[in-house]
Design a protein around this motif. Structure first.
Motif, PDB file in Angstrom:
ATOM      1  N   ASN A   1       8.704   1.059 -17.774  1.00  0.00           N
ATOM      2  CA  ASN A   1       8.743   0.555 -16.399  1.00  0.00           C
ATOM      3  C   ASN A   1       7.595   1.079 -15.543  1.00  0.00           C
ATOM      4  OD1 ASN A   1      11.152  -0.939 -16.763  1.00  0.00           O
ATOM      5  ND2 ASN A   1      12.353   0.953 -16.598  1.00  0.00           N
ATOM      6  N   ASP A   2       6.896   2.118 -16.018  1.00  0.00           N
ATOM      7  CA  ASP A   2       5.749   2.660 -15.281  1.00  0.00           C
ATOM      8  C   ASP A   2       4.490   1.960 -15.764  1.00  0.00           C
ATOM      9  OD1 ASP A   2       3.986   4.118 -13.789  1.00  0.00           O
ATOM     10  OD2 ASP A   2       4.086   5.915 -15.048  1.00  0.00           O
ATOM     11  N   ARG A   3       4.128   0.889 -15.080  1.00  0.00           N
ATOM     12  CA  ARG A   3       2.983   0.073 -15.513  1.00  0.00           C
ATOM     13  C   ARG A   3       1.726   0.404 -14.705  1.00  0.00           C
ATOM     14  NH1 ARG A   3       4.256  -4.281 -18.683  1.00  0.00           N
ATOM     15  NH2 ARG A   3       6.500  -4.598 -19.044  1.00  0.00           N
ATOM     16  N   TYR A   4       0.579   0.050 -15.278  1.00  0.00           N
ATOM     17  CA  TYR A   4      -0.663   0.110 -14.517  1.00  0.00           C
ATOM     18  C   TYR A   4      -0.558  -0.883 -13.355  1.00  0.00           C
ATOM     19  CZ  TYR A   4      -2.943   2.845 -18.183  1.00  0.00           C
ATOM     20  OH  TYR A   4      -3.283   3.838 -19.062  1.00  0.00           O
ATOM     21  N   ASP A   5      -1.355  -0.657 -12.316  1.00  0.00           N
ATOM     22  CA  ASP A   5      -1.302  -1.522 -11.132  1.00  0.00           C
ATOM     23  C   ASP A   5      -2.235  -2.724 -11.235  1.00  0.00           C
ATOM     24  OD1 ASP A   5       0.494   0.227  -9.527  1.00  0.00           O
ATOM     25  OD2 ASP A   5      -1.188   1.615  -9.691  1.00  0.00           O
ATOM     26  N   SER A   6      -3.285  -2.604 -12.044  1.00  0.00           N
ATOM     27  CA  SER A   6      -4.251  -3.699 -12.172  1.00  0.00           C
ATOM     28  C   SER A   6      -5.002  -3.555 -13.484  1.00  0.00           C
ATOM     29  CB  SER A   6      -5.224  -3.699 -10.991  1.00  0.00           C
ATOM     30  OG  SER A   6      -5.968  -2.495 -10.962  1.00  0.00           O
TER      31      SER A   6
ATOM     32  N   LYS B   1       4.309   5.743  -5.393  1.00  0.00           N
ATOM     33  CA  LYS B   1       4.373   5.779  -6.858  1.00  0.00           C
ATOM     34  C   LYS B   1       3.285   6.648  -7.467  1.00  0.00           C
ATOM     35  CE  LYS B   1       3.076   2.121  -9.282  1.00  0.00           C
ATOM     36  NZ  LYS B   1       2.137   2.467 -10.392  1.00  0.00           N
ATOM     37  N   ASN B   2       2.061   6.491  -6.974  1.00  0.00           N
ATOM     38  CA  ASN B   2       0.907   7.153  -7.599  1.00  0.00           C
ATOM     39  C   ASN B   2       0.439   8.409  -6.892  1.00  0.00           C
ATOM     40  OD1 ASN B   2       0.975   4.879  -9.175  1.00  0.00           O
ATOM     41  ND2 ASN B   2      -0.922   4.000  -8.398  1.00  0.00           N
TER      42      ASN B   2
ATOM     43  N   ARG C   1       0.837  -1.207   0.000  1.00  0.00           N
ATOM     44  CA  ARG C   1       0.000   0.000   0.000  1.00  0.00           C
ATOM     45  C   ARG C   1       0.871   1.255   0.000  1.00  0.00           C
ATOM     46  NH1 ARG C   1      -2.724   3.490   3.582  1.00  0.00           N
ATOM     47  NH2 ARG C   1      -4.932   3.809   3.067  1.00  0.00           N
ATOM     48  N   GLU C   2       1.879   1.283   0.864  1.00  0.00           N
ATOM     49  CA  GLU C   2       2.782   2.433   0.926  1.00  0.00           C
ATOM     50  C   GLU C   2       3.554   2.586  -0.376  1.00  0.00           C
ATOM     51  OE1 GLU C   2       3.093   4.790   3.296  1.00  0.00           O
ATOM     52  OE2 GLU C   2       1.288   3.811   4.051  1.00  0.00           O
TER      53      GLU C   2
END
Length: 569
Positions: A536-541, A438-439, A432-433
């Protein structure tokens, strides 16, 4: 924009996309969004939601638009409702029809503010906190601004064009719908000058001279600071008392504009300014101390079977008293005042507080976050890493979980168990942290979602969590990850929640970190990059659809925690 940004598209004729707000919007988003809209039509009374392209927001909502005030009201109301349903925290509107549409700006402003007020009052938004109206034309902005300020009982500040912000921001909170104005008592009588003399010209000269002297010694100053809105009553009184002390008129305004106005003799006003800044600085330091305490320690009190956090100022005061108790082992009872002004008597030996007057006793609980913070409702684990506790059907915790289930599912709940796994929970909180770092907190998207399973899988999930290596057993239409549903009715389908030999079925209510998501596709083994420039900056889900998803798919085991196991039939 934290939530959604709203774009107007004129009718379904694509030529209209080259005009006004729509033209500016698509110039900023890039060609991708235009191409998506060309592939379909916007329903006459509906909304089409697309990704934001190059804009820094989550979604763009497109609607058909007509130069009609009733239509504007319906559209604004509908979009506010859709945004709250979509868990958006903010939305930005243009000033409908005031540009290319040629509509009367005053009438449009009235229609939009009426619709916003009605939507907020009737729907009581849960997630949507801020509604913005973005206006680029100076004359239109002035009309909207004047009407906005008149509605909320504020005097319009004399802004110069150079400081024109172009944005009206409206909070949906009912607690700040009107300003609070506090004034110091009049501490001096007005001075009246009677001028008598010969020629009128001499009288006028004397009058002019007196006015000049007055202006040289009179001072009006305004301090604008967001901290003013959060001043406590005793701090308000301390500031207003300066008016009596120095003979200065002081007005405190709390609302959309948080400011303190001071009027009086120059030297007295300057002294008041100095002392007000000291009060605000002291408050800032105190707030920081309270926040720091809350990051390390949190005190709770039990009410109707649930543990509720004390507010930061009370939490800080209790912890300060507790530190003295720990150092001196002083077993005397401690007096404090709660946020609601109730005097409390604390007994640290018994871990309880008594409310004066009613003599009601509250059970206290202290969580040391440095040692790992666990939910306050968890029972003492006595050194073990896993406990599965059945909930009391009459407890508030049980009713809360059951309510989430029965919103969409019609099956009968047999029991609800709380899963207390300290290892899994700490891993989840660490993830979570990481996502917050990141976001940012606005794109954490922490949700409660459902996951149907079998009896045989429950012990493994309780011990090890949701394992993506077992994905594919019930379909992988949107990627090879672990699937969660927004509605219990979806997970309650027999193919997901399979019956055991006694006819009982099983489903988890899980905490899931959706983060930033995009539409999934079959065969995806991880979320795609958010942009080609940074792989390298991908979506989380992933989700089944961008707007109001039904399914969420995660690819990192620590992104979900099995909070409750529901057994039903």
């Amino acid at each position: 924009v934290a939530g959604a940004i709203f774009a107007v598209v004129g009718n379904t004729v694509m030529e209209k996309l080259k005009q006004g707000v729509a033209a500016a919007m698509f110039a900023a988003t890039g060609n991708t969004i235009m191409q998506k809209l060309k592939q379909g039509q916007i329903p006459q009374s509906g909304v089409v939601c697309t990704e934001p392209g190059n804009l820094s927001c989550k979604f763009i909502m497109h609607v058909n638009f007509e130069n009609n005030l009733d239509y504007i009201k319906k559209t604004v109301t509908s979009v506010i409702k859709e945004c709250d349903n979509g868990l958006f925290t903010s939305v930005s509107f243009p000033a409908f029809g005031t540009g290319q549409g040629g509509m009367n700006s005053s009438q449009v402003a009235t229609a939009m503010f009426d619709a916003i007020a009605s939507a907020v009052k009737s729907n009581s938004p849960t997630y949507l906190a801020t509604i913005r109206i973005v206006i680029l034309e100076r004359a239109v902005y002035q009309i909207f601004k004047d009407m906005f300020q008149n509605r909320y009982g504020m005097n319009a500040p004399k802004n110069k064009w150079s400081s024109f912000p172009g944005i009206l921001s409206i909070s949906t909170s009912k607690h700040v719908s009107a300003p609070v104005i506090l004034e110091s008592p009049e501490s001096f009588n007005p001075a009246v000058f009677n001028i008598m003399g010969g020629p009128d010209s001499d009288v006028e000269k004397a009058k002019t001279k007196l006015e000049t002297i007055f202006q040289e010694h009179y001072k009006e100053e305004i301090i604008t600071d967001s901290k003013i809105s959060t001043l406590k009553p005793r701090q308000d009184e301390e500031i207003l008392a300066l008016g009596t002390k120095y003979g200065v008129r002081i007005t405190i305004e709390k609302g959309f504009i948080a400011r303190i106005r001071m009027q009086g003799v120059l030297k007295d006003v300057l002294q008041v300014i100095k002392e007000v800044h000291v009060i605000l600085y002291t408050k800032q330091q105190k707030d920081q101390e309270e926040r720091m305490t809350s990051t390390v320690v949190q005190w709770y009190y039990a009410e109707q079977g649930q543990y509720i956090q004390f507010k930061p100022e009370v939490n800080h005061e209790i912890e300060t008293k507790y530190e003295v108790y720990q150092t001196k082992k002083d077993h005397q009872l401690v007096h404090i005042t709660s946020s609601e002004g109730q005097p409390l008597l604390l007994d640290f030996d018994k871990k309880e507080a008594m409310i004066f007057g009613t003599k009601q006793k509250l059970k206290l609980k202290r969580t040391d976050k440095k040692k790992g913070e666990f939910p306050p409702q968890w029972d003492d684990m006595n050194g073990v890493s896993l406990m599965v506790q059945q909930l009391d059907p009459y407890s508030a915790e049980y009713n809360e979980v059951a309510s989430e289930f029965t919103k969409t599912a019609k099956e009968r709940i047999l029991k609800i168990e709380r899963v207390q796994n300290s290892t899994l929970y700490q891993a989840y909180m660490a993830k979570r942290e990481q996502i917050i770092e990141k976001n940012g907190p606005h794109d954490l998207m922490e949700m409660r979602l459902f996951h149907g399973t079998t009896k045989e899988a429950c012990s493994g999930i309780n011990l090890h969590g949701f394992n993506r290596n077992f994905s594919g057993q019930n379909g992988v239409c949107y990627g090879n990850g672990v699937y969660f549903a927004a509605n219990a009715s979806y997970s309650a389908q027999p193919k997901y929640s399979k019956s055991d030999t006694s006819g009982q079925r099983y489903m988890y209510l899980a905490r899931v970190l959706a983060g930033r998501y995009t539409e999934g596709k079959q065969g995806m083994r991880m979320p795609p990059p958010r942009s080609e420039s940074n792989p390298n900056d991908r979506y989380d889900s992933l989700v089944d659809r961008i707007y109001q998803p039904v399914m969420y798919i995660i690819f990192h085991d620590d992104q979900a925690y099995p909070e409750y196991l529901i057994t039903f039939q």
